[in-house]
Design a protein around this motif. Sequence first.
Motif, PDB file in Angstrom:
ATOM      1  N   GLN A   1       0.835  -1.115  -0.042  1.00 52.19           N
ATOM      2  CA  GLN A   1      -0.059   0.123   0.156  1.00 52.19           C
ATOM      3  C   GLN A   1       0.829   1.272  -0.061  1.00 52.19           C
ATOM      4  O   GLN A   1       0.587   2.176  -0.520  1.00 52.19           O
ATOM      5  CB  GLN A   1      -1.021  -0.014   1.140  1.00 52.19           C
ATOM      6  CG  GLN A   1      -1.905  -1.121   1.050  1.00 52.19           C
ATOM      7  CD  GLN A   1      -1.601  -2.283   1.959  1.00 52.19           C
ATOM      8  OE1 GLN A   1      -0.266  -2.746   1.672  1.00 52.19           O
ATOM      9  NE2 GLN A   1      -2.786  -2.935   2.546  1.00 52.19           N
ATOM     10  N   PHE A   2       2.071   1.105   0.745  1.00 46.85           N
ATOM     11  CA  PHE A   2       2.850   2.503   0.736  1.00 46.85           C
ATOM     12  C   PHE A   2       3.319   2.402  -0.646  1.00 46.85           C
ATOM     13  O   PHE A   2       3.524   3.695  -1.283  1.00 46.85           O
ATOM     14  CB  PHE A   2       4.043   2.148   1.843  1.00 46.85           C
ATOM     15  CG  PHE A   2       5.229   3.253   1.742  1.00 46.85           C
ATOM     16  CD1 PHE A   2       4.616   4.257   2.646  1.00 46.85           C
ATOM     17  CD2 PHE A   2       6.018   3.301   1.031  1.00 46.85           C
ATOM     18  CE1 PHE A   2       5.698   5.044   2.789  1.00 46.85           C
ATOM     19  CE2 PHE A   2       7.095   4.502   1.053  1.00 46.85           C
ATOM     20  CZ  PHE A   2       6.756   5.273   2.151  1.00 46.85           C
ATOM     21  N   ALA A   3       3.985   1.562  -1.442  1.00 52.11           N
ATOM     22  CA  ALA A   3       4.388   1.656  -2.604  1.00 52.11           C
ATOM     23  C   ALA A   3       3.141   2.349  -3.652  1.00 52.11           C
ATOM     24  O   ALA A   3       3.556   3.147  -4.455  1.00 52.11           O
ATOM     25  CB  ALA A   3       4.858   0.195  -3.275  1.00 52.11           C
ATOM     26  N   GLU A   4       2.150   1.833  -3.504  1.00 55.02           N
ATOM     27  CA  GLU A   4       1.103   2.263  -4.374  1.00 55.02           C
ATOM     28  C   GLU A   4       0.884   3.916  -4.162  1.00 55.02           C
ATOM     29  O   GLU A   4       0.524   4.506  -4.976  1.00 55.02           O
ATOM     30  CB  GLU A   4      -0.177   1.528  -4.014  1.00 55.02           C
ATOM     31  CG  GLU A   4      -1.464   1.828  -4.859  1.00 55.02           C
ATOM     32  CD  GLU A   4      -2.612   1.026  -4.706  1.00 55.02           C
ATOM     33  OE1 GLU A   4      -3.641   1.398  -5.283  1.00 55.02           O
ATOM     34  OE2 GLU A   4      -2.710   0.116  -3.967  1.00 55.02           O
ATOM     35  N   VAL A   5       0.290   4.164  -2.918  1.00 60.52           N
ATOM     36  CA  VAL A   5       0.270   5.680  -2.656  1.00 60.52           C
ATOM     37  C   VAL A   5       1.546   6.688  -2.680  1.00 60.52           C
ATOM     38  O   VAL A   5       1.306   7.904  -3.360  1.00 60.52           O
ATOM     39  CB  VAL A   5      -0.162   5.807  -1.281  1.00 60.52           C
ATOM     40  CG1 VAL A   5      -1.481   5.022  -0.835  1.00 60.52           C
ATOM     41  CG2 VAL A   5       0.814   5.503  -0.189  1.00 60.52           C
TER      42      VAL A   5
ATOM     43  N   THR B   1      11.416  -1.180  -4.246  1.00 66.97           N
ATOM     44  CA  THR B   1      12.298  -0.157  -3.847  1.00 66.97           C
ATOM     45  C   THR B   1      11.551   0.369  -2.521  1.00 66.97           C
ATOM     46  O   THR B   1      12.174   1.172  -2.175  1.00 66.97           O
ATOM     47  CB  THR B   1      12.433   0.982  -4.784  1.00 66.97           C
ATOM     48  OG1 THR B   1      11.182   1.428  -4.957  1.00 66.97           O
ATOM     49  CG2 THR B   1      13.000   0.448  -6.154  1.00 66.97           C
ATOM     50  N   THR B   2      10.564  -0.329  -1.950  1.00 64.76           N
ATOM     51  CA  THR B   2      10.015   0.120  -0.908  1.00 64.76           C
ATOM     52  C   THR B   2      10.688   0.189   0.320  1.00 64.76           C
ATOM     53  O   THR B   2      10.808   1.146   1.176  1.00 64.76           O
ATOM     54  CB  THR B   2       8.683  -0.587  -0.575  1.00 64.76           C
ATOM     55  OG1 THR B   2       7.781  -0.666  -1.663  1.00 64.76           O
ATOM     56  CG2 THR B   2       7.891  -0.144   0.783  1.00 64.76           C
ATOM     57  N   ALA B   3      11.493  -0.780   0.647  1.00 71.30           N
ATOM     58  CA  ALA B   3      12.365  -0.769   1.888  1.00 71.30           C
ATOM     59  C   ALA B   3      13.575   0.299   1.756  1.00 71.30           C
ATOM     60  O   ALA B   3      13.834   0.976   2.709  1.00 71.30           O
ATOM     61  CB  ALA B   3      13.071  -2.192   1.794  1.00 71.30           C
ATOM     62  N   LYS B   4      13.916   0.568   0.382  1.00 68.17           N
ATOM     63  CA  LYS B   4      15.219   1.612   0.285  1.00 68.17           C
ATOM     64  C   LYS B   4      14.500   2.967   0.762  1.00 68.17           C
ATOM     65  O   LYS B   4      15.267   3.679   1.229  1.00 68.17           O
ATOM     66  CB  LYS B   4      15.488   1.419  -1.086  1.00 68.17           C
ATOM     67  CG  LYS B   4      16.756   2.683  -1.357  1.00 68.17           C
ATOM     68  CD  LYS B   4      17.295   2.180  -2.645  1.00 68.17           C
ATOM     69  CE  LYS B   4      18.414   3.432  -2.907  1.00 68.17           C
ATOM     70  NZ  LYS B   4      18.954   3.291  -4.505  1.00 68.17           N
ATOM     71  N   VAL B   5      13.284   3.167  -0.037  1.00 65.22           N
ATOM     72  CA  VAL B   5      12.675   4.541   0.331  1.00 65.22           C
ATOM     73  C   VAL B   5      12.335   4.609   1.540  1.00 65.22           C
ATOM     74  O   VAL B   5      12.484   5.795   2.216  1.00 65.22           O
ATOM     75  CB  VAL B   5      11.267   4.538  -0.687  1.00 65.22           C
ATOM     76  CG1 VAL B   5      10.511   5.635  -0.347  1.00 65.22           C
ATOM     77  CG2 VAL B   5      11.506   4.584  -1.964  1.00 65.22           C
TER      78      VAL B   5
END
Length: 200
Positions: free
Chosen positions: A152-156, A163-167
């Motif tokens: 959900q974080f990646a989507e919004v 790359t979600t963990a890196k962000v």
Amino acid sequence: MGLGKSEALRTTGRFGVRQIAVVGMLSAISIILGLSGYGFIPLPTAKATIMQIPVIIGAILEGPAVGAMIGLLFGLFSIVQSLMAPNILSFAFINPLVSVLPRVLIGITAYYAYKWTRSKHEGVRIGTGALIGSLTNTFGVLTMIYVLYAAQFAEVRGIDLATTAKVIYGIALVNGVPEAIIATAITVPIVTAIKKRYKN
């Protein structure tokens, strides 16, 4: 040598009048900081929050139970705020595992970091507690978001899931380091002054 009244309350977890007053006062300060917007300090790359500072102060002054209680109220306020003034990450902050658990842990980690730091200088011990408590808030919240809501974080945020963990941990570093420095700079003189007043 027997325990003093304040130390006995720390070890048993029972709250005296002073501890209850500290919980109420510091919880109110944290909520006021959030509602007024003064709980956020604009930086060149991000906004640093100082809403964890009352939790840290309460923990170092009165013990982990008091710090955890202030953190609990701080976390519950985060849920209410996310429901009443939602933003793109409110879906995560309405979950107590994201908004409440890390805030409860602030008081516990701050107190024991302070207690277990071996230094003759009280300021170093207080600063270590503030540093660890602040990082607990930043990394605790963002880690729970990653564990529970990575997709959900990646989507919004419009990013690739890979790359979600890196962000997320990039945000943790960009926000967390300045927050920890600010928390330490504010907490050390305040706690030092209050401890001197307690002794007098």
